[in-house]
Design an enzyme around this catalytic site. Structure first.
Site, PDB file in Angstrom:
ATOM      1  N   TYR A   1      19.408   3.183  22.204  1.00 12.35           N
ATOM      2  CA  TYR A   1      18.570   2.790  23.329  1.00 12.35           C
ATOM      3  C   TYR A   1      17.340   2.019  22.847  1.00 12.35           C
ATOM      4  O   TYR A   1      16.411   2.592  22.268  1.00 12.35           O
ATOM      5  CB  TYR A   1      18.111   4.007  24.125  1.00 12.35           C
ATOM      6  CG  TYR A   1      19.207   4.815  24.786  1.00 12.35           C
ATOM      7  CD1 TYR A   1      20.514   4.342  24.873  1.00 12.35           C
ATOM      8  CD2 TYR A   1      18.929   6.063  25.335  1.00 12.35           C
ATOM      9  CE1 TYR A   1      21.510   5.094  25.474  1.00 12.35           C
ATOM     10  CE2 TYR A   1      19.916   6.821  25.952  1.00 12.35           C
ATOM     11  CZ  TYR A   1      21.205   6.334  26.012  1.00 12.35           C
ATOM     12  OH  TYR A   1      22.194   7.084  26.612  1.00 12.35           O
TER      13      TYR A   1
ATOM     14  N   ASP B   1      17.306  13.482  27.101  1.00 12.01           N
ATOM     15  CA  ASP B   1      18.416  12.844  26.391  1.00 12.01           C
ATOM     16  C   ASP B   1      18.037  11.432  25.985  1.00 12.01           C
ATOM     17  O   ASP B   1      17.523  10.651  26.798  1.00 12.01           O
ATOM     18  CB  ASP B   1      19.650  12.803  27.305  1.00 12.01           C
ATOM     19  CG  ASP B   1      20.811  12.051  26.669  1.00 12.01           C
ATOM     20  OD1 ASP B   1      21.591  12.672  25.931  1.00 12.01           O
ATOM     21  OD2 ASP B   1      20.928  10.823  26.906  1.00 12.01           O
TER      22      ASP B   1
ATOM     23  N   TYR C   1      26.046  11.310  32.691  1.00  9.82           N
ATOM     24  CA  TYR C   1      25.067  10.225  32.657  1.00  9.82           C
ATOM     25  C   TYR C   1      25.293   9.276  33.832  1.00  9.82           C
ATOM     26  O   TYR C   1      26.377   9.210  34.402  1.00  9.82           O
ATOM     27  CB  TYR C   1      25.069   9.496  31.317  1.00  9.82           C
ATOM     28  CG  TYR C   1      26.248   8.627  30.945  1.00  9.82           C
ATOM     29  CD1 TYR C   1      26.349   7.316  31.404  1.00  9.82           C
ATOM     30  CD2 TYR C   1      27.224   9.078  30.063  1.00  9.82           C
ATOM     31  CE1 TYR C   1      27.387   6.494  31.022  1.00  9.82           C
ATOM     32  CE2 TYR C   1      28.276   8.263  29.666  1.00  9.82           C
ATOM     33  CZ  TYR C   1      28.357   6.962  30.153  1.00  9.82           C
ATOM     34  OH  TYR C   1      29.405   6.153  29.764  1.00  9.82           O
TER      35      TYR C   1
ATOM     36  N   THR D   1      17.042   8.698  29.376  1.00  8.45           N
ATOM     37  CA  THR D   1      15.999   7.750  28.964  1.00  8.45           C
ATOM     38  C   THR D   1      16.545   6.367  28.625  1.00  8.45           C
ATOM     39  O   THR D   1      15.877   5.585  27.956  1.00  8.45           O
ATOM     40  CB  THR D   1      15.217   8.293  27.749  1.00  8.45           C
ATOM     41  OG1 THR D   1      16.105   8.451  26.633  1.00  8.45           O
ATOM     42  CG2 THR D   1      14.552   9.623  28.066  1.00  8.45           C
ATOM     43  N   TRP D   2      17.750   6.067  29.069  1.00  3.78           N
ATOM     44  CA  TRP D   2      18.321   4.739  28.816  1.00  3.78           C
ATOM     45  C   TRP D   2      17.405   3.675  29.420  1.00  3.78           C
ATOM     46  O   TRP D   2      17.029   3.745  30.587  1.00  3.78           O
ATOM     47  CB  TRP D   2      19.712   4.679  29.433  1.00  3.78           C
ATOM     48  CG  TRP D   2      20.488   3.443  29.119  1.00  3.78           C
ATOM     49  CD1 TRP D   2      20.316   2.603  28.065  1.00  3.78           C
ATOM     50  CD2 TRP D   2      21.587   2.921  29.868  1.00  3.78           C
ATOM     51  NE1 TRP D   2      21.241   1.589  28.088  1.00  3.78           N
ATOM     52  CE2 TRP D   2      22.032   1.762  29.198  1.00  3.78           C
ATOM     53  CE3 TRP D   2      22.250   3.331  31.031  1.00  3.78           C
ATOM     54  CZ2 TRP D   2      23.100   0.993  29.662  1.00  3.78           C
ATOM     55  CZ3 TRP D   2      23.319   2.571  31.485  1.00  3.78           C
ATOM     56  CH2 TRP D   2      23.739   1.416  30.809  1.00  3.78           C
TER      57      TRP D   2
ATOM     58  N   LEU E   1      23.627   8.787  39.494  1.00  2.83           N
ATOM     59  CA  LEU E   1      23.325   8.110  40.757  1.00  2.83           C
ATOM     60  C   LEU E   1      24.117   6.825  40.917  1.00  2.83           C
ATOM     61  O   LEU E   1      23.880   6.060  41.860  1.00  2.83           O
ATOM     62  CB  LEU E   1      21.828   7.807  40.854  1.00  2.83           C
ATOM     63  CG  LEU E   1      20.911   9.031  40.860  1.00  2.83           C
ATOM     64  CD1 LEU E   1      19.451   8.611  40.924  1.00  2.83           C
ATOM     65  CD2 LEU E   1      21.238   9.941  42.025  1.00  2.83           C
TER      66      LEU E   1
END
Length: 283
Positions: free
Chosen positions: A53, A48, A191, A19-20, A194
């Protein structure tokens, strides 16, 4: 979907949700909430977040997304090193729980190492566990030496996870850290699986591999291949961010891919694994 099991026996799907940067833009808030709920509807469990954040905006959004379905979620949060004293972790955890709208975390991590001794932080985590505020604890951005130092601290409960940067463009942990944590039974939370930006996902090798695979949504994409590549590792829990239901659906479809030995060899040829120790990458 493949699962991972933490040292305390808790088993969850190997694909979770990061959820950053979620919660930073009110115009995207509804889509981000729907994205998390879609993941839960599709069988994902791990969500997470971190107090860092958006200075609590991500936690507040997660709280809204999981309202009324807390039992469906394995909730992970992270405490800043500046708040990692024995008293500080209790205060920080209480603040996070309030924003999240829950009375406990399933896993609480030290976001990265700071100046406060690890023994003090771990003692604070154990206090929280006894108080019922957390179910388990772990760390983030710890390299091999950090993990070995942590292992020398006598605790009644084990470190359950080490969250690190791991993707095709950040393969350094494969040299030693990934294997060491796996041997200790510690789950590696990956984390940004991608990668960063579009450079990795534009790689010709990922386009070639994707062209050989299908998902329930249709032809595989380079992003799905990159995520499937991370998910292939035993003991690794990937937590990509998905800011929309469409993106979440694409991430979940990546878990359907079974990369072949030929696929993996071709990827290694284009993006080789580390041949020597590298400093732990962080973002």
């Amino acid at each position: 979907m493949k699962n991972v099991t933490f040292p305390n026996g808790m088993t969850v799907p190997a694909l979770g949700m990061g959820t950053w940067n979620l919660g930073d833009d009110n115009a995207r808030r509804d889509a981000e909430i729907r994205s998390i709920r879609m993941g839960l509807d599709g069988g994902l469990r791990v969500v997470d977040t971190a107090e860092m954040y958006g200075s609590g905006r991500s936690e507040r959004l997660v709280g809204a997304a999981i309202a009324g379905r807390r039992d469906d979620v394995y909730l992970v949060d992270k405490v800043l090193p500046s708040n990692a004293s024995r008293a500080g972790v209790r205060k920080a955890c209480a603040a996070s729980l309030k924003l999240l709208g829950t009375d406990h975390l399933d896993l609480y991590l030290l976001h990265w190492r700071g100046s406060i001794p690890l023994e003090e932080t771990v003692a604070g985590f154990e206090d929280l566990k006894r108080a019922g505020m957390i179910r388990a604890w772990g760390v983030s951005n710890f390299d091999v030496d950090d993990m070995r130092e942590l292992a020398r601290i006598h605790t009644p409960d084990p470190c359950c996870a080490n969250q690190v940067l791991y993707s095709l463009d950040y393969r350094g942990v494969e040299y030693d850290l990934l294997g060491d944590d796996r041997a200790a039974g510690i789950v590696t939370m990956a984390y940004s699986p991608l990668g960063q930006g579009g450079e990795l996902l534009d790689a010709a090798v990922l386009r070639r591999v994707a062209a050989r695979h299908e998902t329930s949504l249709g032809p595989a994409t380079p992003a799905q291949v990159a995520l499937a590549w991370v998910l292939r590792q035993p003991g690794v829990l990937a937590i990509p961010k998905a800011g929309s239901p469409v993106h979440q659906r694409e991430n979940m479809a990546a878990a359907e891919l079974e990369l072949t030995k030929a696929d993996l060899a071709e990827i290694d040829g284009a993006i080789p694994p580390p041949r020597r120790k590298e400093s732990l990458a962080m973002i």
